[in-house]
Design a protein around this motif. Structure first.
Motif, PDB file in Angstrom:
ATOM      1  N   TYR A 127       6.917 -13.890   4.703  1.00  0.00           N
ATOM      2  CA  TYR A 127       6.397 -13.180   5.620  1.00  0.00           C
ATOM      3  C   TYR A 127       5.271 -13.707   6.330  1.00  0.00           C
ATOM      4  N   SER A 128       5.060 -15.066   5.977  1.00  0.00           N
ATOM      5  CA  SER A 128       3.746 -15.772   6.740  1.00  0.00           C
ATOM      6  C   SER A 128       4.164 -15.934   8.342  1.00  0.00           C
ATOM      7  N   TRP A 159      -3.052 -11.413   2.440  1.00  0.00           N
ATOM      8  CA  TRP A 159      -1.643 -11.154   1.529  1.00  0.00           C
ATOM      9  C   TRP A 159      -2.050 -10.568   0.087  1.00  0.00           C
ATOM     10  N   THR A 160      -3.056 -10.749  -0.564  1.00  0.00           N
ATOM     11  CA  THR A 160      -3.160 -10.254  -1.862  1.00  0.00           C
ATOM     12  C   THR A 160      -4.068  -8.952  -1.869  1.00  0.00           C
ATOM     13  N   ALA A 172      -1.771  -6.753   2.204  1.00  0.00           N
ATOM     14  CA  ALA A 172      -0.187  -6.693   2.076  1.00  0.00           C
ATOM     15  C   ALA A 172       0.281  -6.837   0.697  1.00  0.00           C
ATOM     16  N   ILE A 178       4.126  -8.032  -0.800  1.00  0.00           N
ATOM     17  CA  ILE A 178       4.375  -9.367  -1.524  1.00  0.00           C
ATOM     18  C   ILE A 178       4.924  -8.852  -2.953  1.00  0.00           C
ATOM     19  N   LYS A 179       4.429  -7.973  -3.520  1.00  0.00           N
ATOM     20  CA  LYS A 179       4.798  -7.596  -4.923  1.00  0.00           C
ATOM     21  C   LYS A 179       6.322  -7.179  -4.807  1.00  0.00           C
ATOM     22  N   CYS A 233       8.856  -7.807  -2.662  1.00  0.00           N
ATOM     23  CA  CYS A 233       9.442  -8.764  -2.156  1.00  0.00           C
ATOM     24  C   CYS A 233       9.610  -9.579  -3.643  1.00  0.00           C
ATOM     25  N   ALA A 234       8.523 -10.102  -4.295  1.00  0.00           N
ATOM     26  CA  ALA A 234       8.843 -10.878  -5.433  1.00  0.00           C
ATOM     27  C   ALA A 234       9.797 -10.035  -6.353  1.00  0.00           C
ATOM     28  N   GLU A 269       9.836  -2.831  -0.748  1.00  0.00           N
ATOM     29  CA  GLU A 269       9.590  -3.776   0.250  1.00  0.00           C
ATOM     30  C   GLU A 269       9.705  -3.036   1.530  1.00  0.00           C
TER      31      GLU A 269
END
Length: 167
Positions: A1-2, A109-110, A113, A117-118, A120-121, A143
């Protein structure tokens, strides 16, 4: 998503021109330029975006004046006319969030978001490596919810809440 725009990955920067130089390095964290404003005689003027080719075709190499056009090409910003003196060009843009390097580091991101991110992973882990389509689908739904929430917050943070007519 960057590469996706959120309120937390927008930034500002500036370049300072010098006499007779047409090209300048972009800010190292810039993904996509939004606006470029040059200060001329105390007045702020929006630079008009052109393609590099359009500027190149019109540049005879003999025009030095207040810059009016700007192009983003090959990780540089090209101004035309070529600045005849020092100017400050203020930029707004979408930016890269720096990569984390230490265990205790954090960034947007951490923090804001993290759910996106979690999820999506997890979707990628279950779908690609663990071959569990049910859990991959659940993670994909999570997500989507996280992305929708971030998009909604981005709209609230970056809009005026009013519509503008163009008639």
């Amino acid at each position: 998503y960057s590469s996706r725009r959120f309120w937390f990955n927008e930034g500002t920067g500036a370049i300072t021109t010098s006499s007779s130089a047409a090209a300048y390095a972009i800010p190292t964290d810039m993904i996509e330029m939004d606006t470029a404003v040059v200060t001329v005689g105390g007045r702020k003027l929006n630079l008009v975006r052109k393609t590099h080719k359009e500027i190149e075709e019109g540049d005879t190499g003999q025009t030095f004046a207040d810059p009016y056009y700007i192009a983003h090409f090959a990780e540089q910003l090209r101004l035309y006319p070529v600045p005849d003196k020092t100017y400050t060009v203020s930029l707004t843009y979408q930016k890269y969030i720096p990569t984390l390097s230490a265990t205790g580091d954090s960034n947007a991101w951490t923090t804001v978001a993290l759910s996106l991110i979690k999820s999506c992973a997890e979707k990628n882990l279950y779908g690609t490596y663990l071959h569990d389509p049910d859990k991959a689908q659940i993670a994909a739904a999570a997500e989507k919810l996280a992305l929708d929430a971030l998009d909604e917050r981005t709209v609230r943070a970056t809009s005026t809440g009013k519509f503008k007519g163009y008639w």
